[in-house]
Design a protein around this motif. Structure first.
Motif, PDB file in Angstrom:
ATOM      1  N   ASN A 113      -8.373   5.776  -7.591  1.00 18.34           N
ATOM      2  CA  ASN A 113      -9.596   6.565  -7.517  1.00 18.34           C
ATOM      3  C   ASN A 113      -9.494   7.918  -8.218  1.00 18.34           C
ATOM      4  O   ASN A 113     -10.407   8.732  -8.105  1.00 18.34           O
ATOM      5  CB  ASN A 113      -9.989   6.758  -6.045  1.00 18.34           C
ATOM      6  CG  ASN A 113     -10.456   5.465  -5.429  1.00 18.34           C
ATOM      7  OD1 ASN A 113     -11.576   5.034  -5.653  1.00 18.34           O
ATOM      8  ND2 ASN A 113      -9.577   4.801  -4.698  1.00 18.34           N
TER       9      ASN A 113
ATOM     10  N   VAL B 100      -6.043   7.108   2.690  1.00 20.29           N
ATOM     11  CA  VAL B 100      -7.261   7.216   1.885  1.00 20.29           C
ATOM     12  C   VAL B 100      -8.347   6.248   2.352  1.00 20.29           C
ATOM     13  O   VAL B 100      -9.518   6.601   2.389  1.00 20.29           O
ATOM     14  CB  VAL B 100      -6.940   6.998   0.385  1.00 20.29           C
ATOM     15  CG1 VAL B 100      -8.195   7.014  -0.462  1.00 20.29           C
ATOM     16  CG2 VAL B 100      -5.958   8.052  -0.092  1.00 20.29           C
TER      17      VAL B 100
ATOM     18  N   GLN C 100     -13.607   3.823   5.330  1.00 24.10           N
ATOM     19  CA  GLN C 100     -14.084   3.822   3.948  1.00 24.10           C
ATOM     20  C   GLN C 100     -13.257   4.794   3.100  1.00 24.10           C
ATOM     21  O   GLN C 100     -12.498   5.600   3.624  1.00 24.10           O
ATOM     22  CB  GLN C 100     -15.551   4.255   3.900  1.00 24.10           C
ATOM     23  CG  GLN C 100     -16.480   3.463   4.791  1.00 24.10           C
ATOM     24  CD  GLN C 100     -16.608   2.023   4.361  1.00 24.10           C
ATOM     25  OE1 GLN C 100     -16.728   1.740   3.179  1.00 24.10           O
ATOM     26  NE2 GLN C 100     -16.590   1.112   5.312  1.00 24.10           N
ATOM     27  N   LEU C 101     -13.430   4.733   1.806  1.00 21.28           N
ATOM     28  CA  LEU C 101     -12.763   5.644   0.887  1.00 21.28           C
ATOM     29  C   LEU C 101     -13.033   7.091   1.295  1.00 21.28           C
ATOM     30  O   LEU C 101     -14.180   7.497   1.456  1.00 21.28           O
ATOM     31  CB  LEU C 101     -13.265   5.418  -0.544  1.00 21.28           C
ATOM     32  CG  LEU C 101     -12.716   6.364  -1.603  1.00 21.28           C
ATOM     33  CD1 LEU C 101     -11.216   6.153  -1.793  1.00 21.28           C
ATOM     34  CD2 LEU C 101     -13.461   6.167  -2.907  1.00 21.28           C
ATOM     35  N   ASN C 102     -11.973   7.869   1.463  1.00 20.47           N
ATOM     36  CA  ASN C 102     -12.081   9.288   1.798  1.00 20.47           C
ATOM     37  C   ASN C 102     -12.223  10.061   0.476  1.00 20.47           C
ATOM     38  O   ASN C 102     -11.269  10.599  -0.050  1.00 20.47           O
ATOM     39  CB  ASN C 102     -10.857   9.732   2.595  1.00 20.47           C
ATOM     40  CG  ASN C 102     -10.964  11.150   3.093  1.00 20.47           C
ATOM     41  OD1 ASN C 102     -11.738  11.950   2.584  1.00 20.47           O
ATOM     42  ND2 ASN C 102     -10.163  11.483   4.088  1.00 20.47           N
ATOM     43  N   ARG C 103     -13.432  10.084  -0.018  1.00 19.42           N
ATOM     44  CA  ARG C 103     -13.717  10.724  -1.306  1.00 19.42           C
ATOM     45  C   ARG C 103     -13.423  12.220  -1.251  1.00 19.42           C
ATOM     46  O   ARG C 103     -12.970  12.803  -2.244  1.00 19.42           O
ATOM     47  CB  ARG C 103     -15.185  10.470  -1.674  1.00 19.42           C
ATOM     48  CG  ARG C 103     -15.578  10.949  -3.055  1.00 19.42           C
ATOM     49  CD  ARG C 103     -15.105   9.985  -4.110  1.00 19.42           C
ATOM     50  NE  ARG C 103     -14.229  10.687  -5.026  1.00 19.42           N
ATOM     51  CZ  ARG C 103     -13.511  10.108  -5.972  1.00 19.42           C
ATOM     52  NH1 ARG C 103     -13.543   8.815  -6.129  1.00 19.42           N
ATOM     53  NH2 ARG C 103     -12.749  10.799  -6.761  1.00 19.42           N
TER      54      ARG C 103
ATOM     55  N   ILE D 283      -9.790  12.705  -1.961  1.00 18.99           N
ATOM     56  CA  ILE D 283      -9.530  12.478  -3.392  1.00 18.99           C
ATOM     57  C   ILE D 283      -9.968  13.687  -4.206  1.00 18.99           C
ATOM     58  O   ILE D 283      -9.257  14.141  -5.107  1.00 18.99           O
ATOM     59  CB  ILE D 283     -10.246  11.199  -3.889  1.00 18.99           C
ATOM     60  CG1 ILE D 283      -9.714   9.957  -3.177  1.00 18.99           C
ATOM     61  CG2 ILE D 283     -10.163  11.064  -5.407  1.00 18.99           C
ATOM     62  CD1 ILE D 283      -8.303   9.579  -3.517  1.00 18.99           C
ATOM     63  N   ASP D 284     -11.134  14.256  -3.890  1.00 18.33           N
ATOM     64  CA  ASP D 284     -11.647  15.407  -4.633  1.00 18.33           C
ATOM     65  C   ASP D 284     -10.757  16.636  -4.442  1.00 18.33           C
ATOM     66  O   ASP D 284     -10.523  17.381  -5.399  1.00 18.33           O
ATOM     67  CB  ASP D 284     -13.089  15.713  -4.220  1.00 18.33           C
ATOM     68  CG  ASP D 284     -14.069  14.639  -4.665  1.00 18.33           C
ATOM     69  OD1 ASP D 284     -13.716  13.811  -5.541  1.00 18.33           O
ATOM     70  OD2 ASP D 284     -15.186  14.611  -4.115  1.00 18.33           O
TER      71      ASP D 284
ATOM     72  N   HIS E 268      -4.072   3.928  -3.541  1.00 18.92           N
ATOM     73  CA  HIS E 268      -5.495   4.243  -3.395  1.00 18.92           C
ATOM     74  C   HIS E 268      -5.849   5.530  -4.132  1.00 18.92           C
ATOM     75  O   HIS E 268      -6.928   5.629  -4.726  1.00 18.92           O
ATOM     76  CB  HIS E 268      -5.885   4.336  -1.921  1.00 18.92           C
ATOM     77  CG  HIS E 268      -5.988   3.006  -1.257  1.00 18.92           C
ATOM     78  ND1 HIS E 268      -5.683   2.818   0.071  1.00 18.92           N
ATOM     79  CD2 HIS E 268      -6.353   1.790  -1.724  1.00 18.92           C
ATOM     80  CE1 HIS E 268      -5.863   1.543   0.380  1.00 18.92           C
ATOM     81  NE2 HIS E 268      -6.270   0.904  -0.700  1.00 18.92           N
TER      82      HIS E 268
END
Length: 139
Positions: free
Chosen positions: A83, A34, A47-50, A53-54, A79
Motif C-alpha cells: 500500500n 495494518v 480493514q486497511l488502516n490507511r 499508511i499515510d 501490507h
C-alpha cells in the motif's frame, strides 16, 4: 522496556506515541498491524488502516522491528509495501537483529527478507541505526 522508554519520551517531550492495536475481532486472524488477512466488511478495525499508511509515508525513514519476522512483522511489512508507493519503499528499513522467526519457520523468514530486499527495502542492524535514533531523540 519498550513501554517504559516511550512513556519516558512522552513525559520529556510532552508528546504522544501513536499506538496501533490489532486483533480485536475474534472471527478473523490479525497478524498484521495494518489489516486482517480476511477483513470483515462490517468491522472497520479489520480493514486497511490507511491512516497508519499515510503517517508512515510522511516519514523520512521507517524502521521495522518486532516479533515475529515469520508472521506478524512479515504480514505487517507486506501490507505496508503493498500500500506504499514504489518510490517510497527505500525508506523502509528492516532491523534484522530486532526480529526473529517463530521456531520452525526460519525458511519463511529468510524468504521474506529476500523478497523485501528485492522490492527495495533496506536491512540494518540496531547498532548501525542507533546514532540516528539517538540524534532524533534529542531533537
Amino acid at each position: 522496556a519498550v513501554r517504559a522508554a516511550y512513556n519516558r519520551w512522552e513525559e520529556l517531550e510532552l508528546g504522544i506515541v501513536n499506538k496501533v492495536t490489532k486483533g480485536s475481532n475474534p472471527w478473523t486472524e490479525h497478524y498484521s498491524a495494518v489489516m486482517a488477512e480476511v477483513p470483515d466488511p462490517d468491522d472497520p478495525s479489520t480493514q486497511l488502516n490507511r491512516a497508519l499508511i499515510d503517517v508512515l509515508a510522511s516519514a523520512d525513514r521507517v524502521y521495522i522491528a518486532g516479533e515475529a519476522g515469520s508472521h506478524c512483522v512479515k504480514a505487517t511489512t507486506e501490507h505496508i509495501v503493498d500500500n506504499f508507493g514504489a518510490q517510497s519503499l527505500s525508506k523502509l528499513v528492516l532491523i534484522t537483529d530486532c526480529m526473529s522467526a517463530v521456531a520452525g519457520f526460519e525458511p519463511q523468514y529468510e524468504a521474506f527478507l529476500r523478497d523485501m530486499g528485492a522490492r527495495g527495502l533496506q536491512t540494518a542492524k540496531s547498532f548501525d541505526i542507533a546514532p540516528e535514533l539517538l540524534a532524533n531523540a534529542r531533537r
